[in-house]
Scaffold this motif. Structure first.
Motif, PDB file in Angstrom:
ATOM      1  N   ASN A  76     -32.063 -61.482 -21.268  1.00  0.00           N
ATOM      2  CA  ASN A  76     -30.749 -61.970 -21.701  1.00  0.00           C
ATOM      3  C   ASN A  76     -30.044 -60.950 -22.592  1.00  0.00           C
ATOM      4  OD1 ASN A  76     -30.638 -64.541 -20.372  1.00  0.00           O
ATOM      5  ND2 ASN A  76     -32.217 -65.218 -21.793  1.00  0.00           N
ATOM      6  N   GLN A  77     -30.787 -60.325 -23.497  1.00  0.00           N
ATOM      7  CA  GLN A  77     -30.204 -59.284 -24.350  1.00  0.00           C
ATOM      8  C   GLN A  77     -29.815 -58.064 -23.515  1.00  0.00           C
ATOM      9  OE1 GLN A  77     -33.165 -58.520 -27.329  1.00  0.00           O
ATOM     10  NE2 GLN A  77     -32.641 -60.340 -28.528  1.00  0.00           N
ATOM     11  N   ARG A  79     -28.966 -58.091 -20.333  1.00  0.00           N
ATOM     12  CA  ARG A  79     -27.774 -58.441 -19.553  1.00  0.00           C
ATOM     13  C   ARG A  79     -26.524 -58.380 -20.432  1.00  0.00           C
ATOM     14  NH1 ARG A  79     -27.039 -64.152 -16.544  1.00  0.00           N
ATOM     15  NH2 ARG A  79     -27.381 -64.839 -18.662  1.00  0.00           N
ATOM     16  N   GLU A  80     -26.607 -58.860 -21.672  1.00  0.00           N
ATOM     17  CA  GLU A  80     -25.454 -58.817 -22.575  1.00  0.00           C
ATOM     18  C   GLU A  80     -25.056 -57.371 -22.878  1.00  0.00           C
ATOM     19  OE1 GLU A  80     -22.293 -59.859 -24.882  1.00  0.00           O
ATOM     20  OE2 GLU A  80     -23.456 -61.196 -23.603  1.00  0.00           O
ATOM     21  N   ALA A  83     -23.549 -55.852 -19.820  1.00  0.00           N
ATOM     22  CA  ALA A  83     -22.197 -56.378 -19.593  1.00  0.00           C
ATOM     23  C   ALA A  83     -21.186 -55.680 -20.497  1.00  0.00           C
ATOM     24  CB  ALA A  83     -22.180 -57.890 -19.833  1.00  0.00           C
ATOM     25  N   ARG A  84     -21.536 -55.489 -21.749  1.00  0.00           N
ATOM     26  CA  ARG A  84     -20.615 -54.812 -22.674  1.00  0.00           C
ATOM     27  C   ARG A  84     -20.395 -53.353 -22.259  1.00  0.00           C
ATOM     28  NH1 ARG A  84     -22.312 -57.072 -28.668  1.00  0.00           N
ATOM     29  NH2 ARG A  84     -21.901 -59.250 -28.186  1.00  0.00           N
ATOM     30  N   TYR A 120     -17.286 -56.886 -17.645  1.00  0.00           N
ATOM     31  CA  TYR A 120     -18.143 -57.755 -18.456  1.00  0.00           C
ATOM     32  C   TYR A 120     -18.445 -59.049 -17.705  1.00  0.00           C
ATOM     33  CZ  TYR A 120     -19.723 -60.645 -22.362  1.00  0.00           C
ATOM     34  OH  TYR A 120     -20.463 -61.470 -23.166  1.00  0.00           O
ATOM     35  N   THR A 121     -17.399 -59.675 -17.166  1.00  0.00           N
ATOM     36  CA  THR A 121     -17.559 -60.960 -16.477  1.00  0.00           C
ATOM     37  C   THR A 121     -18.436 -60.822 -15.244  1.00  0.00           C
ATOM     38  OG1 THR A 121     -15.380 -61.605 -17.264  1.00  0.00           O
ATOM     39  CG2 THR A 121     -16.278 -62.880 -15.444  1.00  0.00           C
ATOM     40  N   LYS A 124     -22.067 -60.584 -16.337  1.00  0.00           N
ATOM     41  CA  LYS A 124     -22.533 -61.861 -16.888  1.00  0.00           C
ATOM     42  C   LYS A 124     -22.714 -62.923 -15.807  1.00  0.00           C
ATOM     43  CE  LYS A 124     -22.937 -62.953 -20.777  1.00  0.00           C
ATOM     44  NZ  LYS A 124     -24.078 -63.042 -21.667  1.00  0.00           N
ATOM     45  N   THR A 128     -30.170 -63.931 -14.395  1.00  0.00           N
ATOM     46  CA  THR A 128     -31.406 -63.241 -14.759  1.00  0.00           C
ATOM     47  C   THR A 128     -32.526 -63.812 -13.892  1.00  0.00           C
ATOM     48  OG1 THR A 128     -31.976 -64.881 -16.449  1.00  0.00           O
ATOM     49  CG2 THR A 128     -30.650 -62.979 -17.171  1.00  0.00           C
TER      50      THR A 128
END
Length: 177
Positions: A76-77, A79-80, A83-84, A120-121, A124, A128
């Motif tokens: 999850n981290q 992927r974030e 995304a950024r 980003y979208t 996201k 995962t």
């Protein structure tokens, strides 16, 4: 001469940024880097000046940042962060294109914001592995209860039952006799 060298370097690194990656989010990040580098190279070849004070140093920096993101153990981290990072890459590419097409800094800022949101979208929206397994959990449990095999492709997050096990088919044939 310097513009031609920058164009060649950007195109070479853009090609390596598009190298296949096992993770779809990572592929999008590579595509974003390639888009930014490619649009920068296009702008330089058309006579535009590089606005980033780091110039060619951005190429190895992008690759190093991406490599560090790929090492984040929590999906999850990771992927974030992906995304950024991807949002910034697509934002920069969009700003480059708008600058080349319209020559307006105000419009380029809007294009950058739009590209950042889109990149980003998109990342996201990619599930995962945990999201994918959770999506198929009911069918996995049903398969376990009925003795069937249900396989999930974590790359595509698609699932399907396999054909009946040979033992179950043989047992049915024996019962039919």
């Amino acid at each position: 001469m310097q513009k031609h060298a920058a164009l060649i370097a950007a195109l070479l690194f853009a090609g390596s940024a598009c190298a296949e990656s096992p993770d779809t989010g990572s592929q999008l990040a590579n595509m974003g880097m390639a888009a930014d580098l490619g649009t920068t190279a296009l702008g330089l070849s058309l006579g535009a000046a590089e606005a980033n004070p780091l110039g060619l140093m951005t190429i190895p920096l992008k690759l190093m940042v991406k490599a560090q993101i790929d090492k984040i153990p929590d999906e999850n981290q990771r992927r974030e962060a992906t995304a950024r990072f991807t949002g910034v890459q697509f934002g920069a590419a969009a700003a480059n294109l708008c600058t080349l097409a319209l020559g307006s800094p105000a419009v380029a800022v809007l294009c950058m914001a739009g590209g950042m949101i889109a990149g980003y979208t998109k990342v996201k929206s990619i599930p995962t592995e945990t999201d994918c397994v959770n999506k198929h959990m009911a069918k996995l449990q049903q398969a376990a209860e009925t003795g069937r095999v249900y396989r999930i492709s974590l790359k595509t997050c698609e699932g399907a039952y396999e054909s009946e096990p040979m033992l179950a088919q043989g047992g049915a044939a024996e019962q039919a006799q």
